[in-house]
Design a protein around this motif. Structure first.
Motif: not given
Length: 177
Positions: A57-83
């Motif tokens: 809907e928005c073209g942005y959101g909570l991005y999945a975050v991975e460590v580049k060195e080992n490609k490990e998923f560590i969580g999310f960082i990003g934008f959210h519409r608070a309503t």
């Protein structure tokens, strides 16, 4: 797709292999200590679906975050519409949730600062807010490190009045900050 790259992180699209570590993240009591409760597998699935919908809907959101060195998923960082009902909503919120093993390494600050840069320069955002329970000193620390300024305290309308998590702080940054 990688949206944002830092020296140590990729903020990217969500993949199928992220679902199980996302479930573990959301049911970890330590990670979720500043939220009213941990999330069940079904609640995590619904949350994931809402993240994907917001991207569509928005073209942005909570991005999945991975460590580049080992490609490990560590969580999310990003934008959210608070309503939710408040005098500053609707608004665009920046937020993060990382697994315990990723804490204390500066990942939240690094990823959130890069996310703000991307939001202001690529997405054209003007104002970004962040809020958390007033006892969540680690997240408040990140907000301050990325240049956000304290606006006020407020009672979160979606948290029970008698909960110690009801008292929240609101931070803000704009494109010109």
């Amino acid at each position: 797709m990688i949206y944002i790259e830092t020296s140590r992180l990729h903020l990217r699209d969500w993949g199928e292999t992220d679902i199980e570590p996302f479930r573990r993240l959301n049911k970890d009591e330590k990670v979720m200590q500043y939220f009213p409760k941990t999330l069940s597998a079904e609640e995590t699935y619904e949350f994931h679906q809402s993240i994907l919908s917001e991207f569509n809907e928005c073209g942005y959101g909570l991005y999945a975050v991975e460590v580049k060195e080992n490609k490990e998923f560590i969580g999310f960082i990003g934008f959210h519409r608070a309503t939710f009902e408040a005098d500053f909503t609707p608004c665009i919120e920046i937020g993060w949730r990382l697994k315990k093993e990723a804490w204390g390494k500066g990942y939240a600050t690094e990823g959130a600062a890069a996310c703000l840069h991307f939001g202001f320069n690529e997405l054209g955002l003007r104002d970004v807010y962040s809020f958390t329970a007033d006892m969540n000193k680690p997240s408040i620390n990140v907000m301050e490190k990325i240049g956000m300024r304290f606006i006020k305290n407020f009672d979160h309308p979606n948290v029970e009045k008698n909960s110690p998590l009801n008292k929240h702080v609101l931070y803000h940054i704009n494109r010109c900050s």
